[in-house]
Design a protein around this motif. Structure first.
Motif, PDB file in Angstrom:
ATOM      1  N   PRO A 133     127.026 -52.056 -23.247  1.00 47.89           N
ATOM      2  CA  PRO A 133     126.936 -52.100 -21.344  1.00 47.89           C
ATOM      3  C   PRO A 133     128.232 -52.508 -21.241  1.00 47.89           C
ATOM      4  N   LEU A 153     117.328 -47.455 -21.303  1.00 46.58           N
ATOM      5  CA  LEU A 153     118.936 -47.994 -21.169  1.00 46.58           C
ATOM      6  C   LEU A 153     118.157 -48.190 -23.043  1.00 46.58           C
ATOM      7  N   GLU A 210     122.138 -52.937 -22.437  1.00 42.79           N
ATOM      8  CA  GLU A 210     121.933 -53.211 -21.140  1.00 42.79           C
ATOM      9  C   GLU A 210     122.522 -54.601 -21.585  1.00 42.79           C
ATOM     10  N   LEU A 217     121.691 -54.368 -14.996  1.00 46.22           N
ATOM     11  CA  LEU A 217     120.756 -54.405 -14.740  1.00 46.22           C
ATOM     12  C   LEU A 217     120.727 -54.215 -13.164  1.00 46.22           C
ATOM     13  N   VAL A 223     115.358 -47.196 -13.991  1.00 51.53           N
ATOM     14  CA  VAL A 223     115.928 -47.420 -15.511  1.00 51.53           C
ATOM     15  C   VAL A 223     114.171 -48.563 -16.401  1.00 51.53           C
ATOM     16  N   GLN A 276     113.915 -50.035 -20.319  1.00 51.25           N
ATOM     17  CA  GLN A 276     114.097 -50.638 -20.883  1.00 51.25           C
ATOM     18  C   GLN A 276     113.661 -50.303 -22.322  1.00 51.25           C
TER      19      GLN A 276
END
Length: 129
Positions: free
Chosen positions: A69, A89, A94, A99, A109, A111
């Motif tokens: 990250p 991500l 992350e 975020l 995004v 995840q």
């Protein structure tokens, strides 16, 4: 019909790393893959680009992130400039700060593991040739 496109940030020539498994998984699923790595010139036989900005000027369907990250957060403006439909991500890429910034930039995004999302399993891509 053209192939879907993906840029993989943190692509790796090391076949043990998820950034490499992602390159192979997306290729297997018919994607046009653009590996991004600052020091590699070729990954899995594909031209590797030092940054997203070096990728040929094509619409990217997705950008998949495999960097920590603290690195990823420094790349968010570059990611935003590419106007990809999706920014994946992957686990470990992350952080709350990343975020929050991605949200401020209006990025779409997701995840999740992008390898699993395309119907593959990381373990299907062995380390050896």
């Amino acid at each position: 019909m053209s192939k879907p496109t993906v840029a993989i940030i943190g692509a790796s020539a090391d076949r043990q790393k998820y950034g490499n498994k992602s390159v192979r998984a997306h290729l297997k699923q018919g994607y046009e893959v653009f590996p991004i790595h600052p020091r590699e010139s070729s990954i899995e036989g594909l031209t590797a680009y030092p940054s997203l900005e070096e990728v040929p000027d094509r619409q990217l369907d997705r950008i998949s992130v495999y960097v920590p990250p603290e690195v990823g957060i420094t790349l968010l403006e570059q990611i935003q400039n590419r106007k990809a439909n999706e920014v994946w991500l992957n686990p470990g890429s992350e952080s709350p700060e990343l975020l929050k910034r991605a949200s401020e930039l209006g990025l779409n995004v997701i995840q999740a593991c992008s390898i699993i999302a395309i119907g593959e399993t990381p373990s299907e891509f062995p380390e050896s040739l």
